[in-house]
Design an enzyme around this catalytic site. Structure first.
Site, mmCIF file in Angstrom:
data_model
loop_
_atom_site.group_PDB
_atom_site.id
_atom_site.type_symbol
_atom_site.label_atom_id
_atom_site.label_comp_id
_atom_site.label_asym_id
_atom_site.label_seq_id
_atom_site.Cartn_x
_atom_site.Cartn_y
_atom_site.Cartn_z
ATOM 1 C CG HIS A 22 -7.784 47.748 0.157
ATOM 2 N ND1 HIS A 22 -7.752 49.082 -0.183
ATOM 3 C CD2 HIS A 22 -7.545 47.077 -1.003
ATOM 4 C CE1 HIS A 22 -7.509 49.215 -1.463
ATOM 5 N NE2 HIS A 22 -7.360 48.006 -1.989
ATOM 6 C CG HIS A 24 -7.499 43.626 -4.755
ATOM 7 N ND1 HIS A 24 -8.632 44.070 -5.403
ATOM 8 C CD2 HIS A 24 -6.930 44.728 -4.196
ATOM 9 C CE1 HIS A 24 -8.729 45.386 -5.265
ATOM 10 N NE2 HIS A 24 -7.707 45.807 -4.533
ATOM 11 C CG HIS A 202 -10.093 50.386 -5.206
ATOM 12 N ND1 HIS A 202 -10.845 49.388 -4.654
ATOM 13 C CD2 HIS A 202 -8.802 49.954 -5.186
ATOM 14 C CE1 HIS A 202 -10.041 48.377 -4.323
ATOM 15 N NE2 HIS A 202 -8.794 48.696 -4.631
ATOM 16 C CD GLU A 205 -4.742 52.397 -6.367
ATOM 17 O OE1 GLU A 205 -5.811 52.105 -6.959
ATOM 18 O OE2 GLU A 205 -3.804 51.584 -6.198
ATOM 19 C CG ASP A 283 -3.993 47.275 -3.020
ATOM 20 O OD1 ASP A 283 -5.109 46.828 -3.284
ATOM 21 O OD2 ASP A 283 -3.478 48.215 -3.650
ATOM 22 C CG ASP A 284 -3.196 43.859 -5.444
ATOM 23 O OD1 ASP A 284 -4.102 43.039 -5.708
ATOM 24 O OD2 ASP A 284 -3.343 45.090 -5.531
#
Ligand code: ADE
Ligand code: ZN
Length: 346
Positions: A22, A24, A202, A205, A283-284
Site C-alpha cells: 500500500h 501511492h 480503501h 480509513e 501509504d504516502d
C-alpha cells in the site's frame, strides 16, 4: 511511548525481507523532487520554497492531505517524470529491506490534465524493470479509481488503460472516502474482475466499518486498504481473521491524518493479536514522515508488546498477501526464516 525499539529489534525490522502493498507512487514525491520537476516542466507552484511546502504538511484529516497531494502531482507531465519518481521510491524501498512493492497509481489525476495514459504507465513500467535489474526489487502496478469522481469516469479510465492491460495486475479505489461508499463502483469492479484483474479498495480509513463489509460483499475485494475502522465491529474482525482477508495498514498515515491521536492508540497490535492478516505499509511516505522502515520503527517503539515474533508475523503476512506466484512467495519466506534463524521469537 519509547523513542525506538531495542537496537537488535530495530535492525531486524529494517533488514527482514518484506513486501510493501500500500504505497501511492504520487505520495512518494518529495518536496525537492516536486520543485525539480516544476522547474523542468515550467509549472508554477503556490509555495516559494521546499521548506515552505514541507511546512504546509500539517493535516487535520484525509481531505486536507488530498488537496496538497493533488497539487503536488501536478508537476508530473512527461514519461521521464514518472520514471524518476518511481526510481526514487525504489531506492528508498530497497534500503528498507523491501523485496517486493505493489504500487498504486492514480491515472485520473494525470489524464484530466492532458497527460497521456501511455506516459503514466510507460514511465512506471520502465522504472519497474530498472528496479528489478539494478536493485533486485520486484514490483507490480495497481491502477486506482478516484472515488470522488463518477463510476462513468472510472469506466473511461479502465477503457483507456486496456491497451496496457499486461502492465498492471489489479485495480483499487482511493481518494475521499466519506460519502463515496464502495457500492458506487460495483459495476466497474465487476468488469475489472471479468478482465481477470485483482481487486482491492480503501475502506475503513475514515469511513465506517460498514464500508469494509460492502467492499468485501459488493466489490468482492481480495484485500482491504487501511480497514482500521473494522476494529469498531468485533464480528467483522472475526470474519477478517476467519477468511484471512489482508488489511494493508499504514500507521504513520493514520496518525498524520488524525485517525488516531497518537501511535500508542493504534489498533494494529490488537488486530494482529486477534488473528487478522495485518500488514504494515507507508501509504504516502513523502507526506507522512517516513518510508516503510519508519512505519515499523514508530509502531514498535509505541507498542512495547510487539517483539520479534510480531515482526516475523507482519513480514510473513506481507509476503502471503502479495499478488505474486507461489514460487516467489516461498523463496522470500525462506529468506525471512533465515534472517530470523537464531532469533528468539518468544
Ligand atoms: N490517495 C493517496 N493517499 C490516500 C489515502 N491515504 N486515502 C485515500 N486516498 C489516498
Ligand atoms: Zn492509501
Amino acid at each position: 511511548m519509547t523513542a525506538a525499539p531495542p537496537a537488535d529489534l530495530a535492525v531486524l525490522l529494517r533488514t527482514m525481507p518484506k513486501a510493501e502493498l500500500h504505497v501511492h507512487i504520487e505520495g512518494t514525491l518529495e518536496p525537492e523532487l516536486i520543485f525539480e520537476l516544476a522547474c523542468r516542466n515550467g509549472v508554477t507552484l503556490p509555495y516559494p520554497s521546499v521548506d515552505a511546502l514541507r511546512a504546509a504538511y500539517a493535516f487535520t484529516d484525509l481531505q486536507s492531505f488530498l488537496d496538497l497531494y493533488y497539487a503536488g502531482a501536478s508537476v508530473l507531465i512527461a514519461e521521464a517524470d514518472f520514471f524518476d519518481m518511481a526510481m526514487a521510491y525504489f531506492r528508498r524501498a530497497a534500503a528498507d529491506g523491501v523485496v517486493h512493492a505493489e504500487l498504486f497509481f492514480d491515472p485520473q489525476t494525470h489524464t484530466e490534465r492532458g497527460v497521456p495514459m501511455a506516459a503514466v504507465i510507460g514511465g512506471l513500467w520502465r522504472a519497474r524493470a530498472e528496479a528489478a535489474r539494478t536493485l533486485g526489487v520486484s514490483s507490480e502496478l495497481i491502477l486506482c479509481f478516484l472515488r470522488h469522481l463518477s463510476e462513468a469516469a472510472a469506466f473511461e479510465t479502465l477503457e483507456a488503460a486496456l491497451p496496457f492491460r499486461d502492465r498492471f495486475v489489479g485495480v483499487g479505489l482511493d481518494s475521499s472516502e466519506r460519502g463515496h461508499p464502495p457500492e458506487k463502483f460495483a459495476r466497474v469492479f465487476a468488469r475489472a474482475r471479468e478482465l481477470g484483474l485483482h481487486v482491492v479498495a480503501h475502506a475503513g480509513e475514515e469511513g465506517p466499518a460498514e464500508y469494509v463489509r460492502t467492499a468485501l460483499d459488493v466489490l468482492k475485494v481480495e484485500r482491504i486498504d487501511h480497514g482500521v475502522r473494522a476494529a469498531d465491529d468485533p464480528e467483522l474482525v472475526e470474519r477478517l481473521a476467519r477468511e484471512r482477508i489482508p488489511l494493508t495498514v499504514c500507521p504513520l498515515s493514520n496518525v498524520k491524518l488524525c485517525v488516531y491521536g497518537s501511535m500508542d492508540e493504534h489498533v494494529l497490535p490488537a488486530l494482529l493479536a486477534r488473528g487478522v492478516c495485518v500488514t504494515v505499509n507507508s501509504d504516502d511516505p513523502a507526506y507522512f514522515g517516513g518510508y516503510l522502515d519508519a512505519n515499523y520503527q514508530a509502531l514498535f517503539a509505541a507498542h512495547p508488546s510487539l517483539g520479534a515474533r510480531e515482526a516475523h508475523r507482519l513480514a510473513a503476512n506481507s509476503i502471503e498477501a502479495s499478488f505474486v506466484d507461489a514460487g516467489k512467495k516461498a523463496a522470500w519466506m525462506g529468506r525471512l526464516d533465515e534472517v530470523f534463524g537464531g532469533v528468539d521469537r518468544g
